[in-house]
Motif scaffolding. Sequence first.
Motif, PDB file in Angstrom:
ATOM      1  N   TYR A 239       9.761  -8.544 -17.223  1.00  0.00           N
ATOM      2  CA  TYR A 239       8.945  -7.470 -16.651  1.00  0.00           C
ATOM      3  C   TYR A 239       9.793  -6.334 -16.079  1.00  0.00           C
ATOM      4  N   TYR A 240      11.112  -6.377 -16.332  1.00  0.00           N
ATOM      5  CA  TYR A 240      11.971  -5.341 -15.742  1.00  0.00           C
ATOM      6  C   TYR A 240      11.618  -3.934 -16.221  1.00  0.00           C
ATOM      7  N   PRO A 245       6.134  -3.143 -11.724  1.00  0.00           N
ATOM      8  CA  PRO A 245       6.788  -2.671 -10.497  1.00  0.00           C
ATOM      9  C   PRO A 245       8.250  -3.123 -10.398  1.00  0.00           C
ATOM     10  N   GLY A 246       9.018  -2.376  -9.620  1.00  0.00           N
ATOM     11  CA  GLY A 246      10.445  -2.652  -9.493  1.00  0.00           C
ATOM     12  C   GLY A 246      10.776  -3.981  -8.831  1.00  0.00           C
ATOM     13  N   TYR A 247       9.814  -4.559  -8.091  1.00  0.00           N
ATOM     14  CA  TYR A 247      10.147  -5.821  -7.405  1.00  0.00           C
ATOM     15  C   TYR A 247      10.431  -6.958  -8.372  1.00  0.00           C
ATOM     16  N   TRP A 248      10.058  -6.762  -9.635  1.00  0.00           N
ATOM     17  CA  TRP A 248      10.363  -7.830 -10.592  1.00  0.00           C
ATOM     18  C   TRP A 248      11.864  -7.949 -10.829  1.00  0.00           C
ATOM     19  N   GLN A 249      12.630  -6.896 -10.513  1.00  0.00           N
ATOM     20  CA  GLN A 249      14.074  -6.997 -10.766  1.00  0.00           C
ATOM     21  C   GLN A 249      14.729  -8.047  -9.866  1.00  0.00           C
ATOM     22  N   ILE A 251      13.047 -10.437  -8.110  1.00  0.00           N
ATOM     23  CA  ILE A 251      12.336 -11.719  -8.313  1.00  0.00           C
ATOM     24  C   ILE A 251      12.732 -12.352  -9.643  1.00  0.00           C
TER      25      ILE A 251
END
Lengths: 449, 150
Positions: A239-240, A245-249, A251
Motif C-alpha cells: 500500500y506504499y 495514506p502515508g502511514y502504511w510506510q 506500518i
Amino acid sequence: MKYETQWVAYPFFAVAMALFALQVVFGLLAATVYVLPEFWAEFMPFNVIRMSHTNLLIVWLLIGFMGCTYFLMPEEAEREIHSPMLAYIQLGIFAIAGAGALVSYQFGIHEGREFLEQPFWVKVLITISFLMFLYNTSMTLLKGRKTAVNMILMLGLWLAAVFWLFAFFNPANLALDKLYWWWIVHIWVEGVWELIMASLLAYLLIKMTGVDREVIEKWLYVIIGLALFSGLLGTGHHYYWIGAPGYWQPIGSIFSTLEVLPFFAMVMFAFTMFWKGRRNHPNKSAMLWTLGSATVAFFGAGVWGFMHTLSFVNYYSHGTQVTAAHGHLAFYGAYVMMIMAVITYAMPQIRRVQPYNQILNMWSFWIMTGAMSFMTFTLTFAGVVQTHLQRVLGMNYMEVQDQLVLFYIMRLGAGVAVAVAALLFLYAVFGRAREQVPAGGTQMTSGSY
Amino acid sequence: MADGLTKSAARNIFFGGSLFFFLLFAALTAHSHWYMKTTSTNEETLTDSVKHGKEVWEEHSCINCHSLIGEGAYFAPELGNVWHRYGGRENPEAARAGLKAWMNAQPLNVPGRRQMPQFNLSEEELDALVDFFQWTDSIDTQDWPPTKAG
C-alpha cells in the motif's frame, strides 16, 4: 494407507502434477521471449504466455492442496472421506474450469486483472468446486477427531475461499481496485496459505519424526500466530505507492519485516523436530522435501521478501526484476516444495509399496532446488542493475532491459534445468516403482505410517 | 519452546491475536478507502471515459506485459506515469496525440526488440485509454516512481 478413501488424493496429485508440467512449459516459453524478443510474437503474445504460466501455478497449487487434504484428513479425523464421489466430481469441475481458462486465454478471452484473469464463468465454477471440496472435507472433520493439524488446515482453506470472493469485486477507481485486489493476493500467499503450509508441515513431521503430537501442535499454533499477526498488517507493504495514506510506510515496513518470523520459526521447527525425532522413517526423499520446503521458504519468502520490503528500499526496487526473483523462490519453497513433500510421502502408501525411486527423487530435488536458486540469483542481479539504472539514474526502461540480457539468458538456462528436474520428479513418483530404501534405515517403529 | 506455554494457551493467543490484527487491518483499510475517495484520487475527474479506459486496459490484459504503479509483468514499461513521461502535465494535446500514434504504430517490427501487438483499438477506445492514463497519473502515489522513466 490406513483408510481406503485416502486413495482419493491420487487423481488430485496426478492432475496437479500434469498442470505443473504445463506451467513449466509456459515458463520456458516466457523466458525464451526475454532472450529472443520476437519469438512467437504473432502466434502467442507475451501477455498470454505469462497469464497461462501464473494461472497454471495457482490452479495446480489449489488442486495440490485439495489432494493433500484428502490424503491426511482420514488419518487425522480417523474416519473415511464423507463422499469420495463428490471429490471426483469436484475435481472434474475444477479441472474443466482450469482447462477452460487456459484455452480461452489462447483466444484472447480473459478478464484483465493480474492473476484474476479467469473469465467470469470460470470464477463461478472454481467457487462451486471449492465449496464442494470444503463441504466434503468439513463433513469428514465434523464427524471425526479434531486435531490442531486438521482444524488449522481447514481454517486456512475456508479463509482462502472467503477472501477469494474479492475476485468478484472490481471498483472503477484504480486505487480502490488495487486496495482490495491485495485482499486476495497478499492475504492468500502471505496469510492464510501459510496456515495450510504450516499444518501440512506439522502433519509430515508428526508422521516422519515421531515427535509427540502435543509438542508439534503447540509449535503449529505459535507459527500460524506469527504468520497472521505479521501478515495481516504486512499487507501494508503493498500500500506504499497506490494512493493509500502515508502511514502504511511505517506500518508496512515493520509488520512485513516481522513476516520473516513465521518462516524462521518453521525452519527451526522442522530441523528441531527432525533432530529430536526417534523414528527412522524409510521415506528419506519425503523428509528431504519437507526440510527443503521449510528452508527454501525461509530464504525465498523470508529473506528475499525482507530484501525489498522496507518502504525506503521499495521506493526504488518496486516493480523491478527483484520482485520477480522473490516471487519465484517464495512460491517454490513455500508451496511447490510442500506439495511435493506430501506427494512424495503419500504416493508409496497410495500405491501400497515401500518407498520407491528415492535416489531419482532426490536428484530431482537437488536439480530443481539448485536451478530455482540460480534463477532467483540471476533475476536478483538483473533487478539490482535495473533498480540502479532506471530508478536512480533515470535511464529509459527499454535501454535498461538491453543491459540485462545476460541475466535473462542465464535465467532461461536455469528454467531448462527446472524442466529436466520436473520430468525426473514425475517419473520418480508416477513411473515404475523400483524399491530404494537406505541400508540399515528400513526398520519402522510401530504405527509409523 | 517454552514449557510454560501450553497448547491451549497458544491456541487462544492465536485466535485472539489474529482477530485483533484482522479488525485493525480492516479498520485501516476502511480509512484508506475513505482517503482514496476523498484525498489521493479525484472522483470528479473519474469520468465514464476513464472507466471505459480501464475496461479497455483490462480487456487486452495490458498488465501481463506492462506494470501499472509498479504492479504487473515487468516485461514492458511502467504506464502509471506514462502521461507524465509524454509531457501530458504540460502539453495534454501533444501527449494524447503521441500516445495514440505510438499504439497505432505497433508492432514496430524493430529486429531484436520486444514486440507489442497491434490491438486495433477504435478512436474512442484509444481516447478512453489515454484518459485512463491521465487519470492514473493524477493519483497521489507518495512521489513514486522516483524517476520519470517509471
